[in-house]
Design a protein around this motif. Structure first.
Motif, short mmCIF file in Angstrom:
data_model
loop_
_atom_site.label_atom_id
_atom_site.label_comp_id
_atom_site.label_asym_id
_atom_site.label_seq_id
_atom_site.Cartn_x
_atom_site.Cartn_y
_atom_site.Cartn_z
N GLY A 233 0.56 -1.20 -0.05
CA GLY A 233 0.00 0.02 -0.07
C GLY A 233 0.89 1.23 0.02
N ASP A 234 2.09 1.01 0.46
CA ASP A 234 3.11 2.59 0.21
C ASP A 234 3.54 2.83 -1.13
OD1 ASP A 234 4.45 0.07 0.28
OD2 ASP A 234 6.31 1.04 0.85
N VAL A 235 3.25 1.89 -2.09
CA VAL A 235 3.69 2.27 -3.55
C VAL A 235 2.59 2.03 -4.35
CG1 VAL A 235 6.10 1.69 -2.79
CG2 VAL A 235 4.74 -0.01 -3.87
N LEU A 236 1.59 1.58 -4.00
CA LEU A 236 0.22 1.46 -5.05
C LEU A 236 -0.88 1.69 -4.56
CD1 LEU A 236 -1.50 -1.32 -4.51
CD2 LEU A 236 0.46 -2.48 -5.77
N SER A 237 -1.83 2.11 -5.33
CA SER A 237 -3.45 2.48 -4.66
C SER A 237 -4.31 1.60 -5.59
CB SER A 237 -3.61 3.96 -5.03
OG SER A 237 -4.88 4.41 -4.66
N LEU A 238 -5.01 0.81 -4.72
CA LEU A 238 -6.11 0.13 -5.32
C LEU A 238 -7.25 0.21 -4.50
CD1 LEU A 238 -4.32 -3.30 -6.12
CD2 LEU A 238 -5.16 -1.62 -7.57
N ARG A 239 -8.49 0.24 -4.88
CA ARG A 239 -9.57 -0.08 -4.33
C ARG A 239 -10.09 -1.16 -4.47
NH1 ARG A 239 -14.15 2.21 -6.04
NH2 ARG A 239 -13.39 2.65 -7.99
N ILE A 240 -10.62 -1.91 -2.98
CA ILE A 240 -11.36 -3.13 -3.30
C ILE A 240 -12.76 -3.06 -3.28
CG2 ILE A 240 -11.08 -5.44 -2.36
CD1 ILE A 240 -8.42 -4.36 -3.54
N THR A 241 -13.51 -3.18 -4.15
CA THR A 241 -14.78 -3.22 -3.82
C THR A 241 -15.67 -4.70 -4.11
OG1 THR A 241 -15.16 -2.89 -6.40
CG2 THR A 241 -15.00 -1.21 -5.09
N GLN A 242 -16.86 -4.66 -3.45
CA GLN A 242 -17.75 -5.89 -3.59
C GLN A 242 -18.50 -5.89 -4.83
OE1 GLN A 242 -20.26 -6.69 -0.11
NE2 GLN A 242 -21.79 -7.92 -1.50
N GLN B 279 -14.90 -9.80 -5.57
CA GLN B 279 -14.33 -8.51 -5.51
C GLN B 279 -13.56 -7.85 -6.86
OE1 GLN B 279 -13.02 -10.87 -3.02
NE2 GLN B 279 -11.11 -11.06 -4.53
N TYR B 280 -13.41 -6.79 -7.04
CA TYR B 280 -12.62 -6.06 -8.09
C TYR B 280 -11.28 -5.41 -7.36
CZ TYR B 280 -15.83 -6.59 -11.88
OH TYR B 280 -16.60 -7.09 -12.87
N GLU B 281 -10.25 -5.35 -7.95
CA GLU B 281 -9.27 -4.52 -7.23
C GLU B 281 -9.02 -3.40 -8.28
OE1 GLU B 281 -8.13 -8.10 -8.50
OE2 GLU B 281 -9.36 -8.50 -6.57
N ILE B 282 -9.61 -2.30 -8.11
CA ILE B 282 -9.77 -1.43 -9.03
C ILE B 282 -8.35 -0.25 -9.02
CG2 ILE B 282 -11.21 0.46 -9.88
CD1 ILE B 282 -13.41 -1.04 -8.71
N THR B 283 -7.83 0.42 -10.16
CA THR B 283 -6.96 1.22 -9.97
C THR B 283 -7.63 2.75 -10.37
OG1 THR B 283 -6.36 1.05 -12.53
CG2 THR B 283 -4.95 -0.17 -10.89
N GLU B 284 -7.29 3.79 -10.41
CA GLU B 284 -7.76 5.04 -10.76
C GLU B 284 -8.25 4.95 -12.01
OE1 GLU B 284 -9.24 8.94 -9.07
OE2 GLU B 284 -8.38 6.92 -8.17
N ASP B 285 -7.55 4.48 -13.02
CA ASP B 285 -7.89 4.66 -14.36
C ASP B 285 -8.29 3.51 -14.93
OD1 ASP B 285 -5.61 3.34 -14.29
OD2 ASP B 285 -4.35 5.04 -15.49
N THR B 286 -8.40 2.25 -14.14
CA THR B 286 -8.79 0.95 -14.46
C THR B 286 -7.92 0.26 -15.45
OG1 THR B 286 -10.32 1.67 -16.26
CG2 THR B 286 -11.41 1.55 -13.91
N TRP B 287 -6.65 0.78 -15.54
CA TRP B 287 -5.64 0.36 -16.33
C TRP B 287 -4.92 -0.68 -15.26
CZ3 TRP B 287 -2.94 1.62 -21.12
CH2 TRP B 287 -3.91 2.31 -22.18
N PHE B 288 -4.32 -1.87 -15.73
CA PHE B 288 -3.42 -2.64 -14.87
C PHE B 288 -2.33 -2.11 -14.14
CE2 PHE B 288 -4.94 -5.68 -18.23
CZ PHE B 288 -5.84 -6.62 -17.45
N VAL B 289 -1.90 -2.66 -12.88
CA VAL B 289 -0.46 -2.31 -12.43
C VAL B 289 0.50 -3.30 -13.13
CG1 VAL B 289 0.93 -2.35 -10.56
CG2 VAL B 289 -1.40 -0.98 -10.44
N ALA B 290 1.58 -3.19 -13.50
CA ALA B 290 2.36 -4.20 -13.72
C ALA B 290 3.94 -3.45 -14.03
CB ALA B 290 2.11 -4.77 -15.28
N ALA B 291 4.58 -3.37 -13.03
CA ALA B 291 5.57 -2.53 -12.99
C ALA B 291 6.63 -3.01 -11.72
CB ALA B 291 5.30 -1.13 -12.41
N PRO B 292 7.72 -2.54 -11.89
CA PRO B 292 8.91 -3.04 -10.92
C PRO B 292 8.82 -2.45 -9.84
CG PRO B 292 9.86 -1.73 -12.72
CD PRO B 292 8.41 -2.11 -13.08
N HIS B 293 9.02 -2.85 -8.58
CA HIS B 293 8.94 -2.27 -7.39
C HIS B 293 9.95 -0.99 -7.27
CE1 HIS B 293 9.19 -1.26 -3.08
NE2 HIS B 293 7.97 -1.97 -2.80
N PRO B 294 9.63 0.15 -6.82
CA PRO B 294 10.60 1.41 -6.98
C PRO B 294 11.98 0.98 -6.10
CG PRO B 294 8.71 2.01 -5.65
CD PRO B 294 8.32 0.66 -6.41
#
Length: 367
Positions: A196-205, A294-309
């Motif tokens: 949660g310190d590096v990515l933002s996801l909303r979890i919805t029912q 549940q959905y794991e939703i990003t702000e723009d609904t695009w995937f997260v696929a990235a190296p950890h900073p």
């Protein structure tokens, strides 16, 4: 020298990566706390629409089309050849953008009379209906397990354990510590608790509903369908489970670990009202089943696929399915291999930086 990877999570995204790397000769350990395709996995259920329409977005159009090919390569029986119909309420809306993009990408589509597709359908609020004849219905839970099992057949080691990150290492609840050239975390709704310190996801029912329907509503036969502006999708009676109606309204916050999987009353009301509106002959038909995921939703609904900073190319984060994971899973696994190895530059819009609010990839609505 054989490269090694630990992939944490056996949902469709984690299983897609584990399968791809194992079949490319990597030494893979695939860690899952429960089982591939388990009932608490994200955007799951028994069936998912596999279609290429994504409005004006050519990247997702092509990736979904590639995923459909890869699902059929895995096992043709995983995809029911039903087609998907789009109920367009506007001449210049999302479906028209999809039609133009599909045509440009060489994906077959055509405008059709929906009365030839459904035993009963209301059309007076529709501008047109767009059919993707080569789209289909994925047997989702079975397909997820098939990916994970093929990874094992290719040499991956499946480990059932709860995992937590420790820098570039993976620590299991039995005390074991796993190290590898690359670690991929694909933990769905559990990602915010871990990163949660590096990515933002909303979890919805999100809830889906199954209604009794006569034999004429069987799928294949009746296609899958999506009403983008109506925020609903579904399909006919596949495998005798009943006709599926899924509200794509943005559900309430949900905890995948502790949440009670009881359908939201407003979701059920929405599903019943939509069914009566769009398919009048089924108004008042009995509800015979329901499922909460549940959905794991990003702000723009695009995937997260990235190296950890903090760990560069040694640790990758993969998630943010936003309801799209099964439409893209195997194709995204294919691309992840190229990004991990450096053969291709990672997709910048899947990165961890700030994102602008955009829900155009979802048929999202409000209660």
């Amino acid at each position: 020298m054989t490269r090694s990877a630990v992939v944490v999570g056996a949902g469709v995204l984690g299983s897609s990566v584990a399968d791809r790397l194992a079949r490319s000769g990597w030494s893979v350990r695939h860690v899952e706390a429960l089982a591939p395709g388990h009932v608490r996995s994200g955007s799951g259920d028994e069936s998912r629409l596999i279609r290429a329409s994504h409005g004006a977005d050519a990247l997702h159009t092509r990736m979904s089309r590639r995923a459909l090919e890869l699902w059929r390569e895995l096992d043709p029986a995983l995809v029911a050849p039903a087609g998907v119909a789009w109920f367009a309420r506007r001449e210049d809306g999302w479906e028209a953008d999809s039609e133009a993009t599909l045509t440009a990408c060489g994906v077959p589509c055509e405008r059709v009379d929906p009365e030839f597709l459904f035993p009963s359908v209301r059309t007076d609020d529709l501008a047109f209906t767009l059919l993707e004849p080569e789209a289909g219905i994925l047997h989702a839970r079975v397909a997820c397990r098939a990916l994970a099992d093929r990874a094992v057949a290719a040499g991956a080691e499946r480990i059932r354990a709860v995992a937590r990150p420790d820098g570039e290492r993976v620590v299991l609840d039995d005390g074991r510590v796993l190290e590898a050239d690359v670690v991929v975390w694909a933990c769905g709704a559990w990602m915010p608790a871990l990163f949660g310190d590096v990515l933002s996801l909303r979890i919805t029912q999100q809830d889906v509903f199954y209604f009794a329907a006569p034999g004429a509503w069987a799928t294949p036969g009746v296609p899958g369908w999506v009403d983008y502006d109506g925020a609903a999708y579904g399909l006919g009676d596949l495998d005798g489970r009943g006709l599926k109606v899924a509200p794509d309204v943005d559900g309430p916050p949900f905890d995948a670990e502790t949440g009670e999987r009881r359908v939201h009353p407003e979701h059920e009301r929405f599903a019943r009202e939509y069914l009566a509106h769009r398919f009048p002959a089924l108004a008042g038909t009995p509800l015979i089943g329901a499922r909460t995921c549940q959905y794991e939703i990003t702000e723009d609904t695009w995937f997260v696929a990235a190296p950890h900073p903090e760990h560069g190319a040694r640790v990758w984060l993969l998630g943010g399915g936003s309801g799209h994971a099964f439409k893209h899973g195997p194709a995204l696994g294919e691309r992840m291999e190229a990004w991990i190895t450096g053969a291709e530059a990672a997709e910048p819009r899947f990165g961890l930086g700030p994102r602008s609010a955009d829900t155009s990839l979802r048929t999202i609505g409000e209660l």
